[in-house]
Write an enzyme that holds these catalytic residues in place. Structure first.
Site, PDB file in Angstrom:
ATOM      1  N   GLY A 250       0.821  -1.218   0.000  1.00  0.00           N
ATOM      2  CA  GLY A 250       0.000   0.000   0.000  1.00  0.00           C
ATOM      3  C   GLY A 250       0.850   1.261   0.000  1.00  0.00           C
ATOM      4  O   GLY A 250       1.640   1.475   0.907  1.00  0.00           O
TER       5      GLY A 250
ATOM      6  N   GLY B 187      -0.347   4.387   0.166  1.00  0.00           N
ATOM      7  CA  GLY B 187      -1.153   5.522   0.632  1.00  0.00           C
ATOM      8  C   GLY B 187      -0.374   6.277   1.698  1.00  0.00           C
ATOM      9  O   GLY B 187       0.859   6.192   1.780  1.00  0.00           O
ATOM     10  N   PHE B 188      -1.095   6.987   2.557  1.00  0.00           N
ATOM     11  CA  PHE B 188      -0.427   7.816   3.571  1.00  0.00           C
ATOM     12  C   PHE B 188       0.444   6.969   4.496  1.00  0.00           C
ATOM     13  O   PHE B 188       1.565   7.345   4.828  1.00  0.00           O
ATOM     14  CB  PHE B 188      -1.458   8.568   4.404  1.00  0.00           C
ATOM     15  CG  PHE B 188      -2.082   9.711   3.668  1.00  0.00           C
ATOM     16  CD1 PHE B 188      -1.376  10.882   3.459  1.00  0.00           C
ATOM     17  CD2 PHE B 188      -3.367   9.621   3.182  1.00  0.00           C
ATOM     18  CE1 PHE B 188      -1.928  11.937   2.776  1.00  0.00           C
ATOM     19  CE2 PHE B 188      -3.948  10.676   2.499  1.00  0.00           C
ATOM     20  CZ  PHE B 188      -3.221  11.834   2.296  1.00  0.00           C
TER      21      PHE B 188
ATOM     22  N   VAL C   9      -2.049  -7.384  -4.417  1.00  0.00           N
ATOM     23  CA  VAL C   9      -1.780  -8.374  -3.374  1.00  0.00           C
ATOM     24  C   VAL C   9      -3.076  -9.121  -3.072  1.00  0.00           C
ATOM     25  O   VAL C   9      -4.138  -8.504  -2.915  1.00  0.00           O
ATOM     26  CB  VAL C   9      -1.232  -7.678  -2.103  1.00  0.00           C
ATOM     27  CG1 VAL C   9      -1.094  -8.676  -0.959  1.00  0.00           C
ATOM     28  CG2 VAL C   9       0.111  -7.029  -2.406  1.00  0.00           C
TER      29      VAL C   9
ATOM     30  N   GLU D 173     -18.197  18.217   2.324  1.00  0.00           N
ATOM     31  CA  GLU D 173     -17.348  18.901   1.335  1.00  0.00           C
ATOM     32  C   GLU D 173     -17.921  18.747  -0.072  1.00  0.00           C
ATOM     33  O   GLU D 173     -17.918  19.698  -0.860  1.00  0.00           O
ATOM     34  CB  GLU D 173     -15.914  18.362   1.428  1.00  0.00           C
ATOM     35  CG  GLU D 173     -15.264  18.775   2.747  1.00  0.00           C
ATOM     36  CD  GLU D 173     -13.797  18.391   2.893  1.00  0.00           C
ATOM     37  OE1 GLU D 173     -13.043  19.152   3.500  1.00  0.00           O
ATOM     38  OE2 GLU D 173     -13.411  17.317   2.414  1.00  0.00           O
TER      39      GLU D 173
ATOM     40  N   GLN E 197      -4.045  11.638   9.315  1.00  0.00           N
ATOM     41  CA  GLN E 197      -3.072  11.885  10.386  1.00  0.00           C
ATOM     42  C   GLN E 197      -2.669  10.599  11.103  1.00  0.00           C
ATOM     43  O   GLN E 197      -1.506  10.397  11.437  1.00  0.00           O
ATOM     44  CB  GLN E 197      -3.669  12.849  11.421  1.00  0.00           C
ATOM     45  CG  GLN E 197      -3.320  14.293  11.172  1.00  0.00           C
ATOM     46  CD  GLN E 197      -1.815  14.514  11.039  1.00  0.00           C
ATOM     47  OE1 GLN E 197      -1.017  13.947  11.771  1.00  0.00           O
ATOM     48  NE2 GLN E 197      -1.441  15.321  10.072  1.00  0.00           N
TER      49      GLN E 197
HETATM   50  C1  LIG Z   1     -12.965  11.069  -0.217  1.00  0.00           C
HETATM   51  C2  LIG Z   1     -12.107  11.000   1.008  1.00  0.00           C
HETATM   52  C3  LIG Z   1     -11.846  12.152   1.734  1.00  0.00           C
HETATM   53  C4  LIG Z   1     -11.053  12.104   2.876  1.00  0.00           C
HETATM   54  N1  LIG Z   1     -10.796  13.263   3.554  1.00  0.00           N
HETATM   55  C5  LIG Z   1      -9.980  13.240   4.615  1.00  0.00           C
HETATM   56  C6  LIG Z   1      -9.647  14.448   5.285  1.00  0.00           C
HETATM   57  O1  LIG Z   1     -10.116  15.539   4.923  1.00  0.00           O
HETATM   58  N2  LIG Z   1      -8.786  14.369   6.339  1.00  0.00           N
HETATM   59  C7  LIG Z   1      -8.251  13.172   6.745  1.00  0.00           C
HETATM   60  O2  LIG Z   1      -7.447  13.157   7.679  1.00  0.00           O
HETATM   61  N3  LIG Z   1      -8.562  12.019   6.144  1.00  0.00           N
HETATM   62  C8  LIG Z   1      -9.412  12.026   5.082  1.00  0.00           C
HETATM   63  N4  LIG Z   1      -9.722  10.851   4.451  1.00  0.00           N
HETATM   64  C9  LIG Z   1      -9.214   9.579   4.997  1.00  0.00           C
HETATM   65  C10 LIG Z   1      -7.769   9.347   4.585  1.00  0.00           C
HETATM   66  O3  LIG Z   1      -7.607   9.530   3.200  1.00  0.00           O
HETATM   67  C11 LIG Z   1      -7.394   7.932   5.006  1.00  0.00           C
HETATM   68  O4  LIG Z   1      -7.530   7.829   6.403  1.00  0.00           O
HETATM   69  C12 LIG Z   1      -5.969   7.598   4.589  1.00  0.00           C
HETATM   70  O5  LIG Z   1      -5.850   7.635   3.196  1.00  0.00           O
HETATM   71  C13 LIG Z   1      -5.569   6.224   5.131  1.00  0.00           C
HETATM   72  O6  LIG Z   1      -4.270   5.941   4.712  1.00  0.00           O
HETATM   73  P1  LIG Z   1      -3.836   4.425   4.455  1.00  0.00           P
HETATM   74  O7  LIG Z   1      -2.403   4.487   4.084  1.00  0.00           O
HETATM   75  O8  LIG Z   1      -4.260   3.588   5.578  1.00  0.00           O
HETATM   76  O9  LIG Z   1      -4.712   3.970   3.204  1.00  0.00           O
HETATM   77  P2  LIG Z   1      -4.821   4.588   1.760  1.00  0.00           P
HETATM   78  O10 LIG Z   1      -4.321   5.987   1.723  1.00  0.00           O
HETATM   79  O11 LIG Z   1      -6.221   4.334   1.320  1.00  0.00           O
HETATM   80  O12 LIG Z   1      -3.821   3.713   0.900  1.00  0.00           O
HETATM   81  C14 LIG Z   1      -4.027   2.348   0.682  1.00  0.00           C
HETATM   82  C15 LIG Z   1      -3.187   1.939  -0.511  1.00  0.00           C
HETATM   83  O13 LIG Z   1      -3.199   0.521  -0.602  1.00  0.00           O
HETATM   84  C16 LIG Z   1      -3.369   0.144  -1.942  1.00  0.00           C
HETATM   85  N5  LIG Z   1      -3.988  -1.178  -1.948  1.00  0.00           N
HETATM   86  C17 LIG Z   1      -5.167  -1.537  -1.388  1.00  0.00           C
HETATM   87  N6  LIG Z   1      -5.401  -2.834  -1.579  1.00  0.00           N
HETATM   88  C18 LIG Z   1      -4.349  -3.323  -2.269  1.00  0.00           C
HETATM   89  C19 LIG Z   1      -4.023  -4.609  -2.782  1.00  0.00           C
HETATM   90  N7  LIG Z   1      -4.832  -5.657  -2.619  1.00  0.00           N
HETATM   91  N8  LIG Z   1      -2.872  -4.746  -3.475  1.00  0.00           N
HETATM   92  C20 LIG Z   1      -2.040  -3.694  -3.672  1.00  0.00           C
HETATM   93  N9  LIG Z   1      -2.309  -2.458  -3.210  1.00  0.00           N
HETATM   94  C21 LIG Z   1      -3.448  -2.281  -2.513  1.00  0.00           C
HETATM   95  C22 LIG Z   1      -4.267   1.230  -2.522  1.00  0.00           C
HETATM   96  O14 LIG Z   1      -4.133   1.305  -3.937  1.00  0.00           O
HETATM   97  C23 LIG Z   1      -3.746   2.473  -1.816  1.00  0.00           C
HETATM   98  O15 LIG Z   1      -2.727   3.113  -2.552  1.00  0.00           O
HETATM   99  C24 LIG Z   1     -10.513  10.867   3.308  1.00  0.00           C
HETATM  100  C25 LIG Z   1     -10.782   9.698   2.582  1.00  0.00           C
HETATM  101  C26 LIG Z   1     -11.565   9.766   1.442  1.00  0.00           C
HETATM  102  C27 LIG Z   1     -11.846   8.512   0.648  1.00  0.00           C
END
Ligand SMILES: Cc1cc2nc3c(=O)[nH]c(=O)nc-3n(C[C@H](O)[C@H](O)[C@H](O)COP(=O)(O)OP(=O)(O)OC[C@H]3O[C@@H](n4cnc5c(N)ncnc54)[C@H](O)[C@@H]3O)c2cc1C
Length: 438
Positions: free
Chosen positions: A10, A12-13, A78, A169, A323
């Site tokens: 992943g 993401g953040f 994955v 939003e 965060q």
């Molecule tokens: C529309 C929206 C608005 C938001 N607004 C806010 C906000 O204003 N403030 C705030 O703090 N939070 C906000 N959030 C929440 C925030 O974006 C999430 O809490 C944050 O992205 C979580 O980070 P993460 O790394 O856990 O997951 P993610 O950032 O979702 O990253 C997960 C990653 O894993 C990858 N992945 C998933 N499954 C697989 C797999 N099977 N194989 C390979 N790769 C995979 C995905 O492609 C992705 O890149 C918002 C979320 C959304 C959807």
């Protein structure tokens, strides 16, 4: 000596911050994602409403790590884990690991009504945002061609399910498109006649905010032309209407544009990890990790971000926000750096730096500690913080210039219909109204 191989699932953040925290550490990192980009999800609603373009809020993962030599990026889906052989299983292969960090995030939850998704799309990826933009703009186009007021009204009705920050939003941004950005652009309809309905089942929107901010936020939305329906539950969605229930009353709202911003559930990789390790999941499918974010019984497997169930100092689960994922990513990266040197690390502790949501031009809600703000100051804080966290200087500059331009002109530069209607309802073919002769 062979260096330790850390696999992060992943980008993401959580995953990106974990990999960045391992910069210059004597380890090899493989970052696997099914997308080739890191996405700044908090600004997705601005792509869905034509304010920003996808590239403004997404950064290719390879570019993010091009100067960090110990990170290798792999594009792949994955599917599971073989913890006995220490392998991450992909759709088309396997990657061995010494240490595993799972940061696969979450997706939307339709509470057992998954088929609603075809008529009420979620907002989670670039594709989702472009699909919503297509539906919204197509609805205005269909309204312009509608043969009668009833049909027109249905096309001009937009229903957003879910009054959390994303729903709020979206509603505010849609109101600005209807009232400002599209002004003077149609000849038959007045886009400002659009009905934007925000539906929330609890009795107030922004439920994680101070009740005073929730109330003021609702009032600000109403002033912008959004109808806020609280204590209302969706009981049915179809291509032509949405059914809402409030107490004993049921209302069927004719509409072709329903947007979903309600529940969230963890990535299915949580279940895959539970099958492989026996770890417990919470009701939302999140993995119940230990205080150092590792899986019980496996000190080389960590789960972070939206996929992890962790508690704050009051024993309450941490929210699924950026965060938390950022801090957990940094924490696990640091923990592994220290481990290489044989040092111990304290348990993870979340520092809440505040919550914020934009309602509209010059209006946002912010709560930081005991500080509560709504209005212009909150809005300035909102855009400064969002720019700070956006990945890449180029994106920050482009978004800043775009926001400045839109602020003075009210324009939305990306009001484009770029896809075909692949899986939505059959759009009724409407007879063209004869042109009015002057
Ligand atoms: C529309 C929206 C608005 C938001 N607004 C806010 C906000 O204003 N403030 C705030 O703090 N939070 C906000 N959030 C929440 C925030 O974006 C999430 O809490 C944050 O992205 C979580 O980070 P993460 O790394 O856990 O997951 P993610 O950032 O979702 O990253 C997960 C990653 O894993 C990858 N992945 C998933 N499954 C697989 C797999 N099977 N194989 C390979 N790769 C995979 C995905 O492609 C992705 O890149 C918002 C979320 C959304 C959807």
């Amino acid at each position: 000596m062979n260096q330790q191989h850390i696999v992060i699932v992943g980008g993401g953040f959580g995953g990106v911050n974990a990999a960045q925290a391992l910069k210059n550490a004597p380890v090899q990192v493989t970052l696997i994602d099914r997308r080739n980009h890191h996405l700044f999800q908090p600004l997705l609603y601005q792509v869905a409403t034509g304010h920003l373009s996808p590239a403004d809020i997404a950064s290719p993962l390879r570019r993010l790590f091009k100067r960090q030599q110990n990170v290798r990026v792999l594009l792949g889906e994955v599917t599971g884990f073989d913890v006995a052989k220490q392998k991450v299983l992909l759709q088309d292969g396997a990657v061995p690991y010494d240490t595993l960090i799972v940061a696969a995030g979450a997706s939307y939850h339709y509470f057992g009504n998954d088929y609603w998704q075809q008529w009420a799309p979620p907002l989670k990826s670039v594709e989702d945002a472009l699909e919503i933009r297509r539906r919204v703009l197509s609805a205005f186009e269909m309204a312009e061609r509608a043969p009668d007021p009833e049909t027109r009204r249905a096309w001009l009705t937009f229903v957003i399910i879910g009054g959390g920050p994303t729903g709020v939003e979206m509603a505010g941004a849609l109101a600005e498109v209807a009232h400002k950005a599209l002004r003077h652009e149609f000849r038959t309809i007045n886009p400002a006649d659009a009905r934007i309905i925000l539906v929330q089942s609890p009795d107030h929107i922004l439920p994680t905010y101070d009740p005073v901010l929730s109330q003021k936020g609702a009032a600000a939305l109403e002033q912008m032309g959004v109808t806020v329906w609280t204590q209302a539950r969706v009981t049915a969605v179809s291509p032509t209407n949405v059914t809402l229930k409030s107490g004993d009353a049921t209302e069927v709202v004719p509409t072709h544009t329903v947007l979903w911003a309600a529940g969230v559930k963890a990535s299915p990789l949580g279940q895959a990890l539970a099958r492989a390790t026996g770890v417990a999941l919470d009701r939302g499918g999140r993995v119940q990790v230990q205080q150092d974010l590792s899986v019980p019984g496996y000190d080389n497997i960590f789960v972070i971000g939206d996929l992890a169930h962790t508690l704050n100092d009051d024993g309450q689960p941490l929210p699924g926000v950026a965060q938390v994922a950022i801090q957990q990513g940094k924490y696990v990266g640091q923990l592994l750096r220290h481990r290489v040197r044989g040092r111990a690390v304290r348990p993870f502790r979340y520092q809440n730096r505040g919550d914020m949501a934009q309602i509209g031009r010059q209006t946002a809600v912010v709560q930081i500690g005991s500080l509560r703000l709504i209005g212009v100051l909150a809005w300035h804080l909102w855009w400064i913080v969002h720019l700070m966290y956006l990945a890449g200087f180029q994106n920050r500059l482009i978004v800043f210039l775009q926001w400045t331009w839109s602020y003075f002109t009210h324009s939305r530069p990306a009001l484009l219909i770029t896809q075909r209607d692949e899986h939505q309802q059959e759009v009724p073919s409407l007879p063209l109204e004869p042109m009015v002769q002057s």
